[in-house]
Design a protein around this motif. Structure first.
Motif, PDB file in Angstrom:
ATOM      1  N   ASP A 432       0.836  -1.194   0.000  1.00  0.00           N
ATOM      2  CA  ASP A 432       0.000   0.000   0.000  1.00  0.00           C
ATOM      3  C   ASP A 432       0.875   1.250   0.000  1.00  0.00           C
ATOM      4  OD1 ASP A 432      -2.091  -1.670  -0.003  1.00  0.00           O
ATOM      5  OD2 ASP A 432      -2.669  -1.360   2.084  1.00  0.00           O
ATOM      6  N   THR A 433       1.952   1.172   0.822  1.00  0.00           N
ATOM      7  CA  THR A 433       2.860   2.313   0.908  1.00  0.00           C
ATOM      8  C   THR A 433       3.511   2.556  -0.448  1.00  0.00           C
ATOM      9  OG1 THR A 433       3.307   1.621   3.148  1.00  0.00           O
ATOM     10  CG2 THR A 433       4.780   3.263   2.224  1.00  0.00           C
ATOM     11  N   LEU A 434       3.894   1.438  -1.086  1.00  0.00           N
ATOM     12  CA  LEU A 434       4.523   1.529  -2.394  1.00  0.00           C
ATOM     13  C   LEU A 434       3.555   2.156  -3.393  1.00  0.00           C
ATOM     14  CD1 LEU A 434       7.325   0.471  -3.053  1.00  0.00           C
ATOM     15  CD2 LEU A 434       6.241  -1.429  -4.244  1.00  0.00           C
ATOM     16  N   GLN A 435       2.295   1.704  -3.259  1.00  0.00           N
ATOM     17  CA  GLN A 435       1.248   2.237  -4.143  1.00  0.00           C
ATOM     18  C   GLN A 435       1.125   3.748  -3.945  1.00  0.00           C
ATOM     19  OE1 GLN A 435      -0.727   0.177  -6.230  1.00  0.00           O
ATOM     20  NE2 GLN A 435      -1.236   2.160  -7.096  1.00  0.00           N
ATOM     21  N   LEU A 436       1.173   4.124  -2.655  1.00  0.00           N
ATOM     22  CA  LEU A 436       1.072   5.539  -2.319  1.00  0.00           C
ATOM     23  C   LEU A 436       2.258   6.294  -2.932  1.00  0.00           C
ATOM     24  CD1 LEU A 436      -0.481   7.644  -0.602  1.00  0.00           C
ATOM     25  CD2 LEU A 436       1.154   7.167   1.217  1.00  0.00           C
ATOM     26  N   SER A 437       3.451   5.689  -2.776  1.00  0.00           N
ATOM     27  CA  SER A 437       4.652   6.326  -3.328  1.00  0.00           C
ATOM     28  C   SER A 437       4.504   6.495  -4.831  1.00  0.00           C
ATOM     29  CB  SER A 437       5.885   5.471  -3.052  1.00  0.00           C
ATOM     30  OG  SER A 437       5.983   5.229  -1.679  1.00  0.00           O
ATOM     31  N   ALA A 438       3.972   5.442  -5.450  1.00  0.00           N
ATOM     32  CA  ALA A 438       3.803   5.505  -6.906  1.00  0.00           C
ATOM     33  C   ALA A 438       2.836   6.616  -7.272  1.00  0.00           C
ATOM     34  CB  ALA A 438       3.312   4.159  -7.423  1.00  0.00           C
ATOM     35  N   ASN A 439       1.768   6.732  -6.450  1.00  0.00           N
ATOM     36  CA  ASN A 439       0.790   7.783  -6.704  1.00  0.00           C
ATOM     37  C   ASN A 439       1.418   9.155  -6.553  1.00  0.00           C
ATOM     38  OD1 ASN A 439      -1.453   6.427  -7.424  1.00  0.00           O
ATOM     39  ND2 ASN A 439      -2.212   6.154  -5.343  1.00  0.00           N
ATOM     40  N   VAL A 440       2.206   9.295  -5.482  1.00  0.00           N
ATOM     41  CA  VAL A 440       2.868  10.578  -5.229  1.00  0.00           C
ATOM     42  C   VAL A 440       3.783  10.893  -6.411  1.00  0.00           C
ATOM     43  CG1 VAL A 440       4.563  11.742  -3.774  1.00  0.00           C
ATOM     44  CG2 VAL A 440       2.715  10.412  -2.726  1.00  0.00           C
ATOM     45  N   PHE A 441       4.553   9.881  -6.791  1.00  0.00           N
ATOM     46  CA  PHE A 441       5.482  10.031  -7.914  1.00  0.00           C
ATOM     47  C   PHE A 441       4.749  10.553  -9.143  1.00  0.00           C
ATOM     48  CE2 PHE A 441       7.734   8.141 -11.574  1.00  0.00           C
ATOM     49  CZ  PHE A 441       8.996   8.672 -11.365  1.00  0.00           C
ATOM     50  N   SER A 442       3.552   9.968  -9.386  1.00  0.00           N
ATOM     51  CA  SER A 442       2.837  10.334 -10.609  1.00  0.00           C
ATOM     52  C   SER A 442       2.138  11.676 -10.503  1.00  0.00           C
ATOM     53  CB  SER A 442       1.782   9.282 -10.953  1.00  0.00           C
ATOM     54  OG  SER A 442       2.341   8.018 -10.921  1.00  0.00           O
ATOM     55  N   HIS A 443       1.703  12.004  -9.295  1.00  0.00           N
ATOM     56  CA  HIS A 443       0.787  13.137  -9.217  1.00  0.00           C
ATOM     57  C   HIS A 443       1.356  14.421  -8.630  1.00  0.00           C
ATOM     58  CE1 HIS A 443      -2.054   9.702  -9.674  1.00  0.00           C
ATOM     59  NE2 HIS A 443      -2.509  10.549 -10.593  1.00  0.00           N
ATOM     60  N   VAL A 444       2.557  14.387  -8.085  1.00  0.00           N
ATOM     61  CA  VAL A 444       3.076  15.642  -7.510  1.00  0.00           C
ATOM     62  C   VAL A 444       3.374  16.650  -8.620  1.00  0.00           C
ATOM     63  CG1 VAL A 444       4.071  14.836  -5.363  1.00  0.00           C
ATOM     64  CG2 VAL A 444       5.397  14.673  -7.472  1.00  0.00           C
ATOM     65  N   ARG A 445       3.443  17.944  -8.210  1.00  0.00           N
ATOM     66  CA  ARG A 445       3.721  18.981  -9.199  1.00  0.00           C
ATOM     67  C   ARG A 445       5.212  19.115  -9.446  1.00  0.00           C
ATOM     68  NH1 ARG A 445       1.269  24.279  -7.631  1.00  0.00           N
ATOM     69  NH2 ARG A 445       2.288  24.860  -9.586  1.00  0.00           N
ATOM     70  N   GLU A 446       6.017  18.581  -8.534  1.00  0.00           N
ATOM     71  CA  GLU A 446       7.458  18.639  -8.711  1.00  0.00           C
ATOM     72  C   GLU A 446       7.896  17.572  -9.710  1.00  0.00           C
ATOM     73  OE1 GLU A 446       5.975  18.665  -5.798  1.00  0.00           O
ATOM     74  OE2 GLU A 446       6.573  20.587  -4.926  1.00  0.00           O
ATOM     75  N   GLY A 447       8.818  17.927 -10.535  1.00  0.00           N
ATOM     76  CA  GLY A 447       9.365  16.932 -11.454  1.00  0.00           C
ATOM     77  C   GLY A 447      10.282  15.992 -10.688  1.00  0.00           C
ATOM     78  N   ILE A 448      10.144  14.684 -10.938  1.00  0.00           N
ATOM     79  CA  ILE A 448      11.026  13.728 -10.267  1.00  0.00           C
ATOM     80  C   ILE A 448      11.709  12.878 -11.333  1.00  0.00           C
ATOM     81  CG2 ILE A 448      11.204  11.810  -8.634  1.00  0.00           C
ATOM     82  CD1 ILE A 448       8.626  12.827  -7.328  1.00  0.00           C
ATOM     83  N   VAL A 449      13.022  12.808 -11.222  1.00  0.00           N
ATOM     84  CA  VAL A 449      13.794  11.956 -12.128  1.00  0.00           C
ATOM     85  C   VAL A 449      14.568  10.987 -11.252  1.00  0.00           C
ATOM     86  CG1 VAL A 449      15.695  11.879 -13.778  1.00  0.00           C
ATOM     87  CG2 VAL A 449      14.031  13.727 -13.887  1.00  0.00           C
ATOM     88  N   ILE A 450      14.496   9.691 -11.584  1.00  0.00           N
ATOM     89  CA  ILE A 450      15.283   8.714 -10.829  1.00  0.00           C
ATOM     90  C   ILE A 450      16.346   8.171 -11.783  1.00  0.00           C
ATOM     91  CG2 ILE A 450      15.215   6.535  -9.570  1.00  0.00           C
ATOM     92  CD1 ILE A 450      12.245   7.196  -8.982  1.00  0.00           C
ATOM     93  N   THR A 451      17.585   8.210 -11.318  1.00  0.00           N
ATOM     94  CA  THR A 451      18.659   7.678 -12.161  1.00  0.00           C
ATOM     95  C   THR A 451      19.300   6.493 -11.459  1.00  0.00           C
ATOM     96  OG1 THR A 451      20.547   8.820 -11.207  1.00  0.00           O
ATOM     97  CG2 THR A 451      19.204  10.067 -12.772  1.00  0.00           C
ATOM     98  N   ASP A 452      20.085   5.752 -12.220  1.00  0.00           N
ATOM     99  CA  ASP A 452      20.879   4.704 -11.589  1.00  0.00           C
ATOM    100  C   ASP A 452      22.154   5.348 -11.042  1.00  0.00           C
ATOM    101  OD1 ASP A 452      22.501   5.138 -13.772  1.00  0.00           O
ATOM    102  OD2 ASP A 452      21.930   3.287 -14.816  1.00  0.00           O
TER     103      ASP A 452
END
Ligand SMILES: Nc1nc2c(ncn2[C@@H]2O[C@H](COP(=O)(O)OP(=O)(O)OP(=O)(O)O)[C@@H](O)[C@H]2O)c(=O)[nH]1
Length: 729
Positions: A432-452
């Motif tokens: 559920d937490t992961l789901q929430l994180s995914a939702n946050v990732f998708s819906h926040v107004r801040e741009g998020i980039v994850i790199t290796d």
């Protein structure tokens, strides 16, 4: 004449020849052949009663005709004629006696109707009288007849009758004993055939001494042949641990219990190796004496299989007992087994506490229907449904999420359901937490980039696309520019990697370019994500578009540094620019001029045309005067109708004169504002760096003083600073 003679009373003397009698009894005990015994008996009687000729005729098994005739003193042809003769009423003395079971006394064969058919034969044999006594078995069955013939007509006396009866009785004993012996021989032969071919080892022993061993026993015990076993003691063949068991079983048989049930035991081969058997003992008659028949069944293989099964069951049991997964077995919906993990998952102190509980009660109300439906399906189809996620109730009533998989098994010999389950409450929470994180990732107004760890982009959210204009697919796998050296501020790259290395994060403002080419400002926060060992696995880059904020900031700065009416630098910015210009001029070893300019007669414009027209005039003159300057020069409005121009890039003070002339001209040219044509002029004072001063304030003051002198000198002119005039002013 037929007579059923009365039996002599017990009081009558029996005149049976003692010698003959004991001889016959001896022969009986010695089990001598029946014929010999019977002949001895007949000859004994003939010897005792002179003139008597005796016969004994034995019936066939069905009792219909005479099968054998024993008559040592009668002619052979006569005996041969009687052999095979049928019995029946009136068929001679013996045929009638055998048929009726009664004694028949014929005193005169020639005249007796029973003999009508046989009197010629009798005459030929020289026989005149015949008394016949049926030989009856213990059960009253007629076995044959005992007869006494005489060559003359004769009636029996009492002694004859007693003798004839005693002889018949003795014959009966001999015949029955012979029949018994034959039966025994037959049964022993059958027994021997059976056991010889029996696949199971058979031993016959008497008081522990082996009398017989069948071929299977010979093989099983590893003997050369039966003789190696016969005569030895059974105790040597029994494993020491089982000797007392087998001894008490043997004693029980000897004590009258004819059969000892099958039991497990362990025997020894002749080479001393042990093998497991099932053994059964039965009391039998063997060669006419009591013995014990022992059947062995080699169960070594079965025992090994049982041991293996037991081992594997043990292994399975301990596996299940130590499994971290909860296991419950239920029959008729009631718990019959639970492992310790099931107990702890369901909050029971011990697995025992779950016994007998209904699985319906252990299931959360929302999931009972589904659970029962799956059980029904499983029972109907025999197919296990796939694992499901359901909620169970702990014994304290609290709810847990589990992943449940059930399968049909046999338990304690009956069908049962084995349910295995794992507590996934935490996993579900994490999901559920992961789901929430995914939702946050998708819906926040801040741009998020994850790199290796190599700063290659592995994911980017929608806001990133909104801010930069680049689609996620376009940037996946690309190097993130933010980590690169590029058109950033000085020292950017070094500080970024230094902070990431020491603190694990960095943040700062960065100017970038959108896909459209438009520059924009972003606030960037980079965090290094490390694993348990502290090795960087990913970087998370957070981007906030701060362009609007930057614009607003710029406006504020503009307000602070520029004149709102003419958009020329104000006094503050002038001081700044002048300072920069001084240091640049100093570096270049050049000179610069500070021009203080005040319009002439501006007040009157305001007074005549109004303040608004005055403003328009100020704006128009500002543009014109600015246009009179060279690139690099500055025009500032420092208040009301006062302006300051900074003229740079001069080799000497006089180089400023053309610009000063253009300025005077720009201020003096008429300006049309609305319907009015307005003309003013300007008075200017000039201070030159470094000749008149090296500091901003001093230069401005001296330019101002000089302007004042220009006003005094008649306006619409310019005046250079003159050190002499200052002292005079
Ligand atoms: N329209 C307008 N008038 C202004 C502004 N700032 C100052 N003034 C007016 O400008 C005038 C400046 O005064 P002065 O320099 O004494 O007037 P002047 O007529 O130029 O006099 P001299 O400098 O002696 O020639 C004043 O009347 C101010 O009220 C402005 O922003 N707009």
């Amino acid at each position: 004449m037929t007579a059923s003679g009365n039996l002599p009373g017990p009081g009558l003397p029996v005149q049976w020849d003692a010698e003959c009698r004991s001889r016959v009894l001896e022969m009986l005990v010695a089990s001598e052949p029946l014929l010999d015994i019977l002949e001895t008996l007949l000859q004994g009687l003939e010897k005792q009663r002179s003139g008597a000729l005796c016969s004994l005729m034995l019936l066939d098994a069905q009792g219909t005709f005479f099968e054998r005739v024993i008559a040592p003193s009668l002619p052979a042809f006569y005996s041969a004629a009687l052999t095979g003769m049928a019995i029946g009423p009136g068929l001679g003395s013996c045929g009638t006696a055998a048929y009726t079971g009664e004694r028949v006394v014929v005193e005169d064969i020639a005249s007796h109707p029973y003999w009508a058919n046989y009197k010629a034969l009798a005459a030929q044999a020289g026989l005149a009288a015949c008394w016949s006594q049926p030989v009856l078995s213990a059960t009253g069955r007629v076995l044959g007849t005992f007869a006494i013939y005489y060559r003359e007509q004769r009636a029996p006396d009492t002694e004859d009758l007693v003798l004839i009866q005693q002889c018949a009785a003795l014959a009966c004993i001999a015949i029955e004993k012979d029949a018994e012996a034959r039966k025994l021989r037959d049964s022993e032969a059958r027994y021997r055939t059976l056991v010889e071919f029996s696949p199971d080892p058979v031993l016959v022993h008497r008081m522990g001494t082996i009398l017989y061993a069948n071929p299977a026993a010979v093989r099983t015990f590893g003997a050369r042949d039966a003789s190696e076993l016969i005569g030895t003691g059974t105790q040597t063949l029994i494993h020491p641990d089982y000797r007392s068991q087998q001894l008490s079983r043997m004693q029980a048989i000897v004590g009258g219990m004819t059969i000892q049930p099958m039991t497990e035991s362990r025997f020894l081969r002749l080479d001393g190796t042990a093998f497991d058997v099932e053994v059964q003992g039965t009391s039998i008659q063997y060669q006419g004496q009591d013995a014990i028949h022992v059947v062995l069944r080699d169960i070594t293989e079965r025992k090994a299989a049982e041991a293996a099964l037991h081992d594997s069951q043990e292994r399975f049991r301990s596996l299940v007992e130590f499994l971290p997964m909860g296991i419950i077995v239920h029959q008729d919906r009631l718990v019959v087994y639970a492992n310790p993990a099931a107990a702890s998952t369901l909050g029971a102190a011990a697995a025992q506490d779950l016994m007998g509980l209904s699985i319906v009660d252990l299931t959360h109300a929302d999931y009972r229907g589904g659970t029962l439906e799956r059980l029904r399906l499983r029972e109907e189809t025999g197919i296990d449904p796939p694992p499901v996620e359901i909620k169970l109730l702990k014994l304290d009533g609290s709810v847990i999420d589990v992943q449940m998989h059930a399968t049909l098994i046999q338990y304690a010999g009956a069908p049962a359901v084995q349910a295995s389950f794992t507590d996934i409450t935490e996993r579900k929470l994490a999901r559920d937490t992961l789901q929430l994180s995914a939702n946050v990732f998708s819906h926040v107004r801040e741009g998020i980039v994850i790199t290796d760890a190599d700063t290659r982009i592995v994911d980017a959210n929608k806001a990133f696309t909104t801010i930069t204009g680049y689609a996620r697919q376009e940037v996946l796998g690309q190097q993130a520019h933010i980590f690169q050296q590029g058109p950033h501020s000085e020292g950017y790259y070094e500080s970024l990697w230094r902070d990431l290395g020491t603190q694990g994060h960095w943040s700062g403002e960065v100017w970038s370019t959108r896909k459209s080419g438009e520059p924009y400002a972003e606030m960037v926060t980079i965090s290094a994500v490390t694993d348990a060992q502290g090795t960087v696995r990913n970087y998370v880059v957070l981007l906030v578009d701060i362009t609007p904020m930057k614009n607003y900031q710029k406006r504020l700065e503009d307000l602070a540094h520029f004149d709102a009416l003419t958009h020329l630098p104000n006094r503050l910015l002038l001081a700044d620019r002048l300072r920069q210009a001084i240091s640049q001029t100093q570096r270049r070893a050049q000179t610069l001029a500070v021009v203080f300019l005040d319009l002439d007669g501006f007040k009157a414009v305001n007074d005549h045309h109004g303040h608004g027209v005055g403003d328009e005039l100020l704006i128009a003159l500002s543009q014109r005067m600015k246009g009179a300057l060279r690139d690099g020069d500055t025009l500032a409005r420092i208040g009301g109708d006062e302006f300051v121009a900074v003229l740079v890039d001069l080799q000497q003070a006089d180089d400023a004169q053309p610009v000063l002339e253009r300025l005077l001209q720009a201020a003096a040219d008429p300006v049309t504002v609305g319907d009015a044509l307005i003309q003013v002029s300007a008075s200017m004072g000039i201070a030159v760096y470094p000749r008149d001063g090296t500091h901003v304030d001093l230069l401005l003051r001296r330019a101002d003083q000089s302007m004042y002198l220009a006003k005094q000198a008649g306006r619409n002119r310019y005046q250079f600073f003159n050190a002499g005039s200052e002292s005079g002013a």
